[in-house]
Design an enzyme around this catalytic site. Sequence first.
Site, PDB file in Angstrom:
ATOM      1  N   ILE A   1      77.132  93.225 -14.850  1.00  0.00           N
ATOM      2  CA  ILE A   1      76.643  92.091 -15.622  1.00  0.00           C
ATOM      3  C   ILE A   1      77.747  91.517 -16.500  1.00  0.00           C
ATOM      4  O   ILE A   1      77.863  90.296 -16.667  1.00  0.00           O
ATOM      5  CB  ILE A   1      75.416  92.538 -16.437  1.00  0.00           C
ATOM      6  N   ASP A   2      78.570  92.379 -17.046  1.00  0.00           N
ATOM      7  CA  ASP A   2      79.653  91.955 -17.936  1.00  0.00           C
ATOM      8  C   ASP A   2      80.673  91.101 -17.193  1.00  0.00           C
ATOM      9  O   ASP A   2      81.038  90.003 -17.640  1.00  0.00           O
ATOM     10  CB  ASP A   2      80.318  93.202 -18.522  1.00  0.00           C
ATOM     11  N   ASP A   3      81.151  91.608 -16.061  1.00  0.00           N
ATOM     12  CA  ASP A   3      82.117  90.834 -15.276  1.00  0.00           C
ATOM     13  C   ASP A   3      81.527  89.508 -14.834  1.00  0.00           C
ATOM     14  O   ASP A   3      82.216  88.484 -14.848  1.00  0.00           O
ATOM     15  CB  ASP A   3      82.552  91.636 -14.052  1.00  0.00           C
TER      16      ASP A   3
END
Length: 659
Positions: A402-404
């Site tokens: 989710i972060d990337d």
Amino acid sequence: MTATTDGSTGAATPPATTASAPLHLSPEASEAVEATARATRRAVDFLLDRQSDEGWWKGDLATNVTMDAEDLLLRQFLGIRDEATTQAAALFIRGEQQEDGTWNTFYGGPGDLSATIEGYVALRLAGDSPEALHMRKASAFVRAQGGVARSRVFTRIWLALFGWWKWEDLPEMPPELMFFPKWAPLNIYDFGCWARQTIVPLTVVCAQRPVRPAPFALEELHTDPADPNPAQPAPPVASWDNVFHKLDKMLHGYRKVAPRRLREAAMRAAATWIVERQENDGCWGGIQPPAVYSIIALHLLGYDLDHPVLRAGLESLDRFAVWREDGARMIEACQSPVWDTCLATVALADAGVPADHPQMIKAADWMLAEQIVRPGDWVVRRPDLPPGGWAFEFHNDNYPDIDDTAEVVLALRRVAHPDATRVDKAVRRAVDWNAGMQSKNGAWGAFDADNTSPFPNRLPFSDFGEVIDPPSADVTAHVVEMLAEEGLAHHPRTRRGVEWLLKNQETNGSWFGRWGVNYVYGTGAVVPALVAAGVPASHPAIRRSVAWLGQVQNEDGGWGEDLRSYQDTAWHGRGHSTASQTAWALLALLAAGERDSEQVRRGVAYLVETQTEDGTWDEPWFTGTGFPWDFSINYHLYRQVFPVTALGRYLNGTGPGEN
């Protein structure tokens, strides 16, 4: 040389920024702005020169010597260890040993028992005498800390593979776990993806309990060789630890009566699960630990070393090796090209590199090609959600994160790509996927939604770090910022994320950093996100964060935070100044409208004054986090991308709240 320095594109470098000192500034202030602009140009030149021909960036990812030791132990177990590889690894491991004979898990940190045991054993494999001074110092430390018996489970598993530890003295993790339904406690999907990928093959290894001939004894690593595993005090009766201690005893008992056909079926199910999750490059999850255990597990189940699965797996491990100019060989636990590339793209854009610059287009093309459009393990909790995320690594289609994904969207929107329709389509898929991965509490974890079971961390087996993936402030902030930049600041999902962030601010005004060190990282992520989502700079939460950053700024003008802040409140926001952490603090302060403050002036001056002649910064300190305290990371590109972002936003006003 590694890919971190391979292949400059050779493209002409544009001015890093067009900023110039306003006419009303004093000569001293004007000179400072010009010095900042020059530093930014040098940093941009350095970063542009490090882009690969394919369009990606990747810095080395340094962790600790357990990666190198376990690589040698794997090769010893499989019978493929060669002298050249061994001596190259030993050269690196010796170079990481501290004066007191120990090995730590982060630069400047205290000696770590498990890392010291594994580093010591690796050097024994390389032929170092236990009587050598550096080896006697290491073994003395191990004994003083309670010996092998007090080391982590993973260390003792590696020793058990050679008879240096008894399998029956290890916690039990049966392969029948594969048959637990997805709704049952302690099913494999209750574990975070990194733990899940590691535990599944280890259930096979622990069921088989293999022992290879030991090339030497290790009695010097026990406090009492006659009693290497002395009895430990029982946990309090009225405690969860006692409950899981008794469960482990039950599992040891079950092992003796486990139906043979059921166990064999469970191991076959585990093997199928493992093989199905092997990536195109032969690795598992793009990270080293699941790869080594998967290779061992499949080998124990009859896969020979020439089998295509194992051959590809072993070849993938070689790609984790970084060969240094002195001949030393360092093993990366993971590789970070997607993460590094999106951060580099944002940095260059904020520093004034034109959005249509050829290298920006090339980076966008590479990122677009890396989007994952097939389901992965995340569908267990989101079965109806269409895919559309990005992973951290070159190959990890099973586990986009989710972060990337949030950061890639932010990067793509900073590029003037000639095929805008292609970008829009990719971004829409990514936004829908990221939004759909929101957890019930309104926040986001890294890989899964609602991966918050309280039970996996309590297992005696799970002493190697965080094994679940609960929502965190830094990931939630990046998603909120991305949604706001996509015009969704008032969407209910965004507002729930904002509410969660405001609710989870620390009392001192900071935010916890799950994937970076630590409160400086969390605060540097959250404040720009809140401002982008419409929270005014005058909001009490923003003002508290600004006050906290002012309190923890170092005398040299920079910011730093030690890994010990995860365990000791006295270290919160405290540590040697680093370029990356100084940049994080500046990103928060700039978003909060503090551009003309003394804190920002001093922080910018720190970056300018500590820049090296080639346009980068020295940063031996670890500022990345794998597991809080237990596994730390030095991302070698952090020292570049974040200062470029902060300096660019300072000069050009390109961040949240600065437009």
